[in-house]
Design an enzyme around this catalytic site. Sequence first.
Site, short mmCIF file in Angstrom:
data_model
loop_
_atom_site.label_atom_id
_atom_site.label_comp_id
_atom_site.label_asym_id
_atom_site.label_seq_id
_atom_site.Cartn_x
_atom_site.Cartn_y
_atom_site.Cartn_z
N LEU A 1 0.84 -1.19 0.00
CA LEU A 1 0.00 0.00 0.00
C LEU A 1 0.87 1.23 0.00
O LEU A 1 2.00 1.22 0.48
CB LEU A 1 -0.91 0.02 1.24
N ASP A 2 0.32 2.31 -0.58
CA ASP A 2 0.98 3.61 -0.49
C ASP A 2 0.87 4.11 0.94
O ASP A 2 -0.21 4.06 1.55
CB ASP A 2 0.32 4.62 -1.42
N PHE A 3 1.96 4.63 1.46
CA PHE A 3 1.98 5.15 2.83
C PHE A 3 0.95 6.25 3.03
O PHE A 3 0.33 6.36 4.09
CB PHE A 3 3.39 5.67 3.11
N HIS B 1 2.24 2.98 -7.30
CA HIS B 1 1.73 4.34 -7.54
C HIS B 1 0.89 4.43 -8.82
O HIS B 1 0.72 5.52 -9.38
CB HIS B 1 2.88 5.35 -7.64
N ARG C 1 -2.01 7.05 -8.98
CA ARG C 1 -1.49 8.41 -8.87
C ARG C 1 -0.83 8.85 -10.17
O ARG C 1 -1.03 9.97 -10.65
CB ARG C 1 -0.51 8.50 -7.70
#
Length: 246
Positions: free
Chosen positions: A70-72, A181, A184
């Site tokens: 997961l993205d932080f 990512h 994004r």
Amino acid sequence: MQAKLAFQGHVHSSDDGCDWSSKFIVVNKLGHPHRQQDVVREADCPEQTQTRRSPELTDPDTCYGCCHQLDFSTSVVLCIALNKSAAGKAYRCFKEQLVTKAYLALVRGHVKSSRMTIDYAIGKNTTEGMTHMMCIEGTHSCENPKPCQSGLIVLEYGTYDGDPVTKILLKPLTPLTDRTHQLRVHCNSIGHPIVGDFTYSLNKDCAPYRMVLHAYFMRIPVEAEPIEVTAGDPFMTSIDPKWVPE
């Protein structure tokens, strides 16, 4: 914002958005403030955070393992395995691309198409000072781009802190792999970056208190104990009054 969880078998719940069975814990991980959003400190890791939030669930003799990446900076429903066997079964679901995930986001500007498929290969950015970032194929210094697709559906239009934005539903499309990512980078590539994405705005979009990306649904078809979890929409005016729908 409470997570809604479905397990087969007996499920325990706590008041802070945590549910657990004999094999898994599912927690509602908060998004991290935007500054240095992709720099992880040990104290901010999900296991450490859950220890602080629900110490009654912490067993020093248990090895907890996150079942997925997961993205932080993304708020997310996070599945944590309580033993190696459970972790292995969940990992296989991700490896075999059987997991379903969907995200909510606010992006800059008004997206014209009501739905679209974003189809750009993504690779690692090898530019000095940007090696923590990814980029689309064709970008200078893009290394080893791999194909991936993201589905986008417009939910509503509005403003964030007076600027035009669009609330969207995002989904990495299978059978192509979910890249680092990916959502994004894909949003940025079509000229509609995610609100508060400090990294991909090159440190410019720093007014929002967080990156406005939320993993709200996940289904992991684990054998004998499938997991389906939904965390409600955190991007509402009652939660963040800077977001005003039209």
